[in-house]
Design a protein around this motif. Structure first.
Motif, PDB file in Angstrom:
ATOM      1  N   PHE A   7       0.852  -1.191   0.000  1.00  0.00           N
ATOM      2  CA  PHE A   7       0.000   0.000   0.000  1.00  0.00           C
ATOM      3  C   PHE A   7       0.883   1.233   0.000  1.00  0.00           C
ATOM      4  O   PHE A   7       2.039   1.184   0.399  1.00  0.00           O
ATOM      5  N   SER A   8       0.335   2.329  -0.474  1.00  0.00           N
ATOM      6  CA  SER A   8       1.058   3.599  -0.510  1.00  0.00           C
ATOM      7  C   SER A   8       0.838   4.357   0.788  1.00  0.00           C
ATOM      8  O   SER A   8      -0.215   4.251   1.422  1.00  0.00           O
ATOM      9  N   PHE A   9       1.839   5.136   1.159  1.00  0.00           N
ATOM     10  CA  PHE A   9       1.754   6.048   2.292  1.00  0.00           C
ATOM     11  C   PHE A   9       2.632   7.247   1.941  1.00  0.00           C
ATOM     12  O   PHE A   9       3.430   7.162   1.012  1.00  0.00           O
ATOM     13  N   PRO A  10       2.473   8.380   2.623  1.00  0.00           N
ATOM     14  CA  PRO A  10       3.318   9.525   2.296  1.00  0.00           C
ATOM     15  C   PRO A  10       4.799   9.148   2.416  1.00  0.00           C
ATOM     16  O   PRO A  10       5.255   8.722   3.472  1.00  0.00           O
ATOM     17  N   GLY A  11       5.515   9.209   1.319  1.00  0.00           N
ATOM     18  CA  GLY A  11       6.934   8.870   1.338  1.00  0.00           C
ATOM     19  C   GLY A  11       7.279   7.563   0.656  1.00  0.00           C
ATOM     20  O   GLY A  11       8.446   7.260   0.454  1.00  0.00           O
ATOM     21  N   GLY A  12       6.282   6.738   0.324  1.00  0.00           N
ATOM     22  CA  GLY A  12       6.619   5.488  -0.334  1.00  0.00           C
ATOM     23  C   GLY A  12       5.503   4.467  -0.335  1.00  0.00           C
ATOM     24  O   GLY A  12       4.326   4.798  -0.278  1.00  0.00           O
ATOM     25  N   LYS A  13       5.926   3.203  -0.374  1.00  0.00           N
ATOM     26  CA  LYS A  13       5.010   2.058  -0.346  1.00  0.00           C
ATOM     27  C   LYS A  13       5.565   1.052   0.633  1.00  0.00           C
ATOM     28  O   LYS A  13       6.769   1.004   0.872  1.00  0.00           O
ATOM     29  N   ARG A  14       4.690   0.211   1.172  1.00  0.00           N
ATOM     30  CA  ARG A  14       5.159  -0.846   2.062  1.00  0.00           C
ATOM     31  C   ARG A  14       4.161  -1.988   2.116  1.00  0.00           C
ATOM     32  O   ARG A  14       3.034  -1.871   1.669  1.00  0.00           O
ATOM     33  N   PHE A  15       4.635  -3.095   2.695  1.00  0.00           N
ATOM     34  CA  PHE A  15       3.776  -4.226   3.011  1.00  0.00           C
ATOM     35  C   PHE A  15       4.165  -4.715   4.389  1.00  0.00           C
ATOM     36  O   PHE A  15       5.224  -4.370   4.913  1.00  0.00           O
ATOM     37  N   HIS A  16       3.272  -5.477   4.997  1.00  0.00           N
ATOM     38  CA  HIS A  16       3.560  -6.087   6.297  1.00  0.00           C
ATOM     39  C   HIS A  16       3.622  -7.598   6.102  1.00  0.00           C
ATOM     40  O   HIS A  16       2.949  -8.145   5.233  1.00  0.00           O
ATOM     41  N   PHE A  17       4.419  -8.246   6.932  1.00  0.00           N
ATOM     42  CA  PHE A  17       4.481  -9.700   6.900  1.00  0.00           C
ATOM     43  C   PHE A  17       4.617 -10.233   8.308  1.00  0.00           C
ATOM     44  O   PHE A  17       4.970  -9.513   9.234  1.00  0.00           O
ATOM     45  N   LYS A  18       4.292 -11.512   8.441  1.00  0.00           N
ATOM     46  CA  LYS A  18       4.512 -12.219   9.693  1.00  0.00           C
ATOM     47  C   LYS A  18       5.582 -13.267   9.452  1.00  0.00           C
ATOM     48  O   LYS A  18       5.531 -14.010   8.466  1.00  0.00           O
ATOM     49  N   ASP A  19       6.558 -13.294  10.355  1.00  0.00           N
ATOM     50  CA  ASP A  19       7.604 -14.310  10.276  1.00  0.00           C
ATOM     51  C   ASP A  19       7.038 -15.640  10.783  1.00  0.00           C
ATOM     52  O   ASP A  19       5.875 -15.689  11.219  1.00  0.00           O
ATOM     53  N   PRO A  20       7.785 -16.730  10.746  1.00  0.00           N
ATOM     54  CA  PRO A  20       7.255 -18.018  11.194  1.00  0.00           C
ATOM     55  C   PRO A  20       6.826 -18.052  12.666  1.00  0.00           C
ATOM     56  O   PRO A  20       6.107 -18.954  13.079  1.00  0.00           O
ATOM     57  N   ASN A  21       7.236 -17.060  13.458  1.00  0.00           N
ATOM     58  CA  ASN A  21       6.835 -16.971  14.869  1.00  0.00           C
ATOM     59  C   ASN A  21       5.514 -16.243  15.054  1.00  0.00           C
ATOM     60  O   ASN A  21       4.981 -16.192  16.147  1.00  0.00           O
TER      61      ASN A  21
END
Length: 116
Positions: A93-107
């Motif tokens: 998704f976009s936000f002021p300043g760039g784009k990002r995504f979230h993830f969950k590690d195996p924990n």
């Protein structure tokens, strides 16, 4: 480099130390220095810190701080996360300043990855 009054180190709870080290090495190229069977310091991650054995995990929905990793290529990072056994929990998704995504590690710990 140690600097007065600057954030210097992070400690992150994990349920499986070996799996965590494998995940972050495969997804992001980090390496580790072990300090006993229940603690490992991560290196080459932009800031130093460590993973410690714990039954807890963290995510934004419980009020946790979000640890965000920078990437030159979000699609490559998504492939790395998924290929190493993580799951995307919030698509790009976009936000002021760039784009990002979230993830969950195996924990089950939630992280973000951003790019300009």
């Amino acid at each position: 480099m140690d600097q007065h009054n600057k954030i210097n180190y992070l400690e992150i709870p994990v349920k499986d130390l070996a799996q965590t080290k494998h995940f972050f090495n495969q997804a992001f190229g980090w390496d580790f220095t072990d300090y006993g069977p229940e603690y490992s310091c991560f290196n080459h991650a932009g800031i130093t810190g460590g993973f410690y054995l714990s039954s807890h995990s963290f995510e934004l929905s419980t009020g946790s701080v979000l640890i965000v990793i920078y990437s030159d290529d979000l699609l490559e990072s998504i492939s790395g996360v998924e290929g190493a056994g993580g799951t995307v929990s919030k698509p790009v998704f976009s936000f002021p300043g760039g784009k990002r995504f979230h993830f969950k590690d195996p924990n089950g710990n939630e992280f973000g990855v951003w790019s300009q």
